[in-house]
Structures are given as structure tokens and as C-alpha cells.
Write an enzyme that holds these catalytic residues in place. Sequence first.
Site, PDB file in Angstrom:
ATOM      1  N   ASP A  80      29.604  27.983  37.752  1.00 31.23           N
ATOM      2  CA  ASP A  80      30.353  28.939  38.569  1.00 31.23           C
ATOM      3  C   ASP A  80      30.390  28.368  39.980  1.00 31.23           C
ATOM      4  O   ASP A  80      29.328  28.144  40.586  1.00 31.23           O
ATOM      5  CB  ASP A  80      29.639  30.300  38.540  1.00 31.23           C
ATOM      6  N   SER A 175      45.615  24.503  46.925  1.00 35.34           N
ATOM      7  CA  SER A 175      45.809  25.751  47.669  1.00 35.34           C
ATOM      8  C   SER A 175      47.073  26.454  47.159  1.00 35.34           C
ATOM      9  O   SER A 175      47.332  26.458  45.945  1.00 35.34           O
ATOM     10  CB  SER A 175      45.889  25.416  49.160  1.00 35.34           C
ATOM     11  N   LYS A 193      43.377  31.260  50.726  1.00 38.15           N
ATOM     12  CA  LYS A 193      44.063  29.960  50.761  1.00 38.15           C
ATOM     13  C   LYS A 193      44.163  29.431  52.198  1.00 38.15           C
ATOM     14  O   LYS A 193      44.094  28.222  52.428  1.00 38.15           O
ATOM     15  CB  LYS A 193      45.449  30.061  50.115  1.00 38.15           C
ATOM     16  N   ILE A 222      54.669  27.117  39.313  1.00 35.80           N
ATOM     17  CA  ILE A 222      54.580  26.072  38.286  1.00 35.80           C
ATOM     18  C   ILE A 222      54.626  26.742  36.916  1.00 35.80           C
ATOM     19  O   ILE A 222      53.824  27.651  36.633  1.00 35.80           O
ATOM     20  CB  ILE A 222      53.277  25.255  38.441  1.00 35.80           C
TER      21      ILE A 222
HETATM   22  C1  HXC Z   1      42.351  45.083  41.214  1.00 36.37           C
HETATM   23  C2  HXC Z   1      40.732  43.742  40.254  1.00 36.37           C
HETATM   24  C3  HXC Z   1      41.680  43.162  39.378  1.00 36.37           C
HETATM   25  C4  HXC Z   1      43.033  43.635  39.472  1.00 36.37           C
HETATM   26  C5  HXC Z   1      39.743  42.276  38.972  1.00 36.37           C
HETATM   27  N1  HXC Z   1      39.549  43.156  39.949  1.00 36.37           N
HETATM   28  N2  HXC Z   1      41.053  42.248  38.611  1.00 36.37           N
HETATM   29  N3  HXC Z   1      41.044  44.690  41.157  1.00 36.37           N
HETATM   30  N4  HXC Z   1      43.330  44.576  40.398  1.00 36.37           N
HETATM   31  N5  HXC Z   1      43.995  43.119  38.688  1.00 36.37           N
HETATM   32  C6  HXC Z   1      38.267  43.515  40.588  1.00 36.37           C
HETATM   33  C7  HXC Z   1      37.265  44.061  39.596  1.00 36.37           C
HETATM   34  O1  HXC Z   1      37.493  45.429  39.307  1.00 36.37           O
HETATM   35  C8  HXC Z   1      35.957  43.848  40.372  1.00 36.37           C
HETATM   36  O2  HXC Z   1      35.794  44.783  41.398  1.00 36.37           O
HETATM   37  C9  HXC Z   1      36.211  42.525  41.072  1.00 36.37           C
HETATM   38  O3  HXC Z   1      37.637  42.334  41.116  1.00 36.37           O
HETATM   39  C10 HXC Z   1      35.592  41.364  40.312  1.00 36.37           C
HETATM   40  O4  HXC Z   1      36.069  41.389  38.983  1.00 36.37           O
HETATM   41  P1  HXC Z   1      35.263  40.711  37.777  1.00 36.37           P
HETATM   42  O5  HXC Z   1      36.129  40.659  36.597  1.00 36.37           O
HETATM   43  O6  HXC Z   1      33.920  41.334  37.664  1.00 36.37           O
HETATM   44  O7  HXC Z   1      34.990  39.270  38.431  1.00 36.37           O
HETATM   45  P2  HXC Z   1      34.944  37.856  37.855  1.00 36.37           P
HETATM   46  O8  HXC Z   1      34.536  37.828  36.438  1.00 36.37           O
HETATM   47  O9  HXC Z   1      34.159  37.095  38.816  1.00 36.37           O
HETATM   48  O10 HXC Z   1      36.468  37.389  37.868  1.00 36.37           O
HETATM   49  C11 HXC Z   1      37.103  36.957  39.016  1.00 36.37           C
HETATM   50  C12 HXC Z   1      38.604  37.296  38.989  1.00 36.37           C
HETATM   51  C13 HXC Z   1      39.215  36.898  37.647  1.00 36.37           C
HETATM   52  C14 HXC Z   1      39.253  36.578  40.171  1.00 36.37           C
HETATM   53  C15 HXC Z   1      38.749  38.790  39.178  1.00 36.37           C
HETATM   54  O11 HXC Z   1      40.565  37.266  37.640  1.00 36.37           O
HETATM   55  C16 HXC Z   1      39.040  35.433  37.363  1.00 36.37           C
HETATM   56  O12 HXC Z   1      37.998  35.002  36.894  1.00 36.37           O
HETATM   57  N6  HXC Z   1      40.026  34.593  37.609  1.00 36.37           N
HETATM   58  C17 HXC Z   1      39.922  33.124  37.356  1.00 36.37           C
HETATM   59  C18 HXC Z   1      41.147  32.626  36.717  1.00 36.37           C
HETATM   60  C19 HXC Z   1      42.369  32.865  37.575  1.00 36.37           C
HETATM   61  O13 HXC Z   1      42.472  33.825  38.299  1.00 36.37           O
HETATM   62  N7  HXC Z   1      43.346  32.015  37.436  1.00 36.37           N
HETATM   63  C20 HXC Z   1      44.542  32.120  38.206  1.00 36.37           C
HETATM   64  C21 HXC Z   1      44.411  31.238  39.322  1.00 36.37           C
HETATM   65  S1  HXC Z   1      46.028  31.003  39.907  1.00 36.37           S
HETATM   66  P3  HXC Z   1      34.836  46.089  41.232  1.00 36.37           P
HETATM   67  O14 HXC Z   1      34.926  46.773  42.551  1.00 36.37           O
HETATM   68  O15 HXC Z   1      35.438  46.882  40.109  1.00 36.37           O
HETATM   69  O16 HXC Z   1      33.470  45.552  40.928  1.00 36.37           O
HETATM   70  C22 HXC Z   1      45.996  30.801  41.485  1.00 36.37           C
HETATM   71  C23 HXC Z   1      47.372  30.493  41.988  1.00 36.37           C
HETATM   72  C24 HXC Z   1      47.511  30.856  43.410  1.00 36.37           C
HETATM   73  O17 HXC Z   1      45.041  30.885  42.120  1.00 36.37           O
HETATM   74  C25 HXC Z   1      48.911  30.911  43.904  1.00 36.37           C
HETATM   75  C26 HXC Z   1      49.955  30.186  43.115  1.00 36.37           C
HETATM   76  C27 HXC Z   1      51.352  30.244  43.694  1.00 36.37           C
END
Ligand code: HXC
Length: 317
Positions: A80, A175, A193, A222
Site C-alpha cells: 500500500d 498526474s 494532482k 485514455i
Molecule cells: C464518496 C467515497 C466514494 C464515492 C469511497 N468513498 N468511494 N465517498 N463517493 N464514490 C469514501 C469511503 O466511504 C470512505 O470514507 C473513504 O472514501 C475511503 O474508502 P475505502 O473504500 O475505505 O478506501 P480504500 O479501500 O483505501 O480505497 C480508496 C479509494 C478506492 C480511492 C476510495 O476507490 C481505490 O482504492 N481506488 C484505487 C483505484 C482507482 O481509483 N483507480 C482509478 C485511478 S484513475 P468513510 O468516511 O465512509 O470512511 C485516476 C485518474 C485521474 O486517478 C484522472 C484521469 C483523467
Amino acid sequence: MPVPKSDYLSDSWRDGLFTNKVVFCTGGAGTICSAQVRALVHLGADACIVGRNVEKTEAAAKDIATARPGSKVIGIGAVDVRKPDDLQKAADRCAKELGAIDFVIAGAAGNFLASINQLSVNAFKSVIDIDVLGSFNTLKATLPYLIESGKKHAVDSKSPKPSPLGPGGRIIFVSATIHYRTMPFQSHVAVAKAGIDALSHSVAIEFGPLGVTSNVIAPGPIGQTEGLERLLPSDTFESYMKSQPLGRLGTVRDIADATVYLFSDTGSYVTGQVLVVDGASWRMSAGSTTGGNLSYPDLLLSGQPVPNVKTGRRSKI
Ligand code: HXC
């Protein structure tokens, strides 16, 4: 399964460009980062990719290795980027097993669409932690290796000629363009970012004297990526495409080619820069939040969550 080269690399580069080079990549099982690493491996590099999901990361490493017979690609799961110790162990293992770290791609990121009203403190913090702290942790864990590589591959400043050993000591932060104009439902990502960009610029000036270059690649929309699935509601696709200057989405190959450019001798005098690879997308309006169920400001005023995207939110049960 081997991926056709044309999916992840253009014909502009010569084979063997990165022979004896090692790349370390966070988020390396993701669609964009795996293409970046696959391209480098195809061109001669060995690689270490790290990610949270053990199975996904190990499977991606095996798959990337098919890009070049004889390549070594290590997949380290259960890492992580929010945990510095995880990263340090992974970087040390990479250097021990593959002999060095010449290139780093800080690619791990988190994203979902939510308005400020819908963001809990923890939701905001999660994205900042993954993106900004994760990039910083990646940098800290790999810097000693990057400095060593930068020294070994230094450009002779008097001639100035590329090192006969080729390039090394380079880092790319992945980013986005969201923070240039900002967009609704992306405050957390825009802040993150912007932080990543600032970090990269600081690295360029603090570590340039030690032979390390640092740049940002800012991908636009993308195709076939998790990022786009999370950002572009399916019912706005058609109107969104009409707003794209080049009339198409980007490909992972576009990003991989930009990576090869920055990591090879072509990028030796490029540092402290942001390479935007987006078909001029960000110069148009704020993109996906202009149509369908996402009409601005209607959705914000309704207080409803963003519909029709992959949220990434974990079930609480
Ligand atoms: C509101 C949300 C949410 C949503 C999660 N949360 N999704 N709040 N709307 N859609 C909240 C949860 O309720 C929680 O808050 C907190 O965020 C953490 O969520 P967890 O699931 O416990 O966290 P975690 O397992 O660490 O996951 C992190 C994450 C998840 C960011 C939320 O989506 C993830 O792991 N993402 C990694 C993969 C990813 O996102 N890929 C896309 C990257 S693309 P509470 O208060 O309830 O505890 C990218 C492109 C950028 O970055 C731009 C391109 C143009």
C-alpha cells in the site's frame, strides 16, 4: 497472454533501448502503468511492479514478462503506497533481485466522482494519502537507487554527450489535467494532482545536481481505463466525444510512448516538466460534467450522488 506490440508501443523506438535497465512502478497492474512498463520491458528493461492486490499484481507481472523473452518482471502485492515500510521493502527487494533501480514510475492513484458535500473527511484524505503521500513515499523509498543510477549514467556536462551506459536516474509521476481548470466532483483529485506536480518540480531542482530528472505525465481521457470508467458516465459518452479536439480518446500506447521519450536519451535535458498527453482535451470545457445526468449545476443542486460511474466505494457490510 502476449499483448500485440502495437497496443502499447509505436514503431518509433529501437529494440534494446533499455537493456540492463530496471524500472520500479507503483500501480503497475493498472491499465496505464502496465502499458508503460510493458513498453520498457519490450525495449529491454527488467521491472518490478507493486500494488495492493496480490493476485492482480503477480498476474500482471507474469503477463508483462511476455513482452520480451528472457525478461525479469517481479510483481509484489500487498504493498500500500500509504505505508512507507511496504514501499521500502519492495524497493530494496527490487534492487536486490534485479540489481538496480534506474527508472521509477509513481503511478498509484485513487479516484471517484463526488461533490464536496458528499466527501467525508476520510474520503478526501484517502485520495490525498494515496496520490500525494503515496508519491512521496515512492520517491523516498527509491531515491538512493535513483541517485546511484543518475551518477552511473551521468551525461558529461562539458561535451555534453550521453553516457555510453545509456540513461538512468529518472522518475515520472503520473498526474492528470483536472486541476488546470478544475471540474466539479473532483476537488479531492484536483488537490492531490496539484500536489504531485509540485512534488515533481521540487525533485527536479533538488536532485538535478545529483543527476536525477523528474517529470510529470498528465494523461487526458485514455480509453478502456479504470480512471475513465470512474469519470465518464456512460450516458454522456457521445456528447463528450464531440468535445474532443482530436475526435478520439487517448490510448495507453500514447502514454507508453511519452514514457519512453522521457526515459531514453531523447529526454536527457527534459526535467521539471509536465508532459500533457491529452489531445488538447483540457483546453476544451471542463469535459464530462456538461451533459446527461451530470448537467452543471443541476446535479449539485439536487444533492444526488453521481450516477452511472464505477464508484470504487467499498460496501460497509
Ligand atoms: C464518496 C467515497 C466514494 C464515492 C469511497 N468513498 N468511494 N465517498 N463517493 N464514490 C469514501 C469511503 O466511504 C470512505 O470514507 C473513504 O472514501 C475511503 O474508502 P475505502 O473504500 O475505505 O478506501 P480504500 O479501500 O483505501 O480505497 C480508496 C479509494 C478506492 C480511492 C476510495 O476507490 C481505490 O482504492 N481506488 C484505487 C483505484 C482507482 O481509483 N483507480 C482509478 C485511478 S484513475 P468513510 O468516511 O465512509 O470512511 C485516476 C485518474 C485521474 O486517478 C484522472 C484521469 C483523467
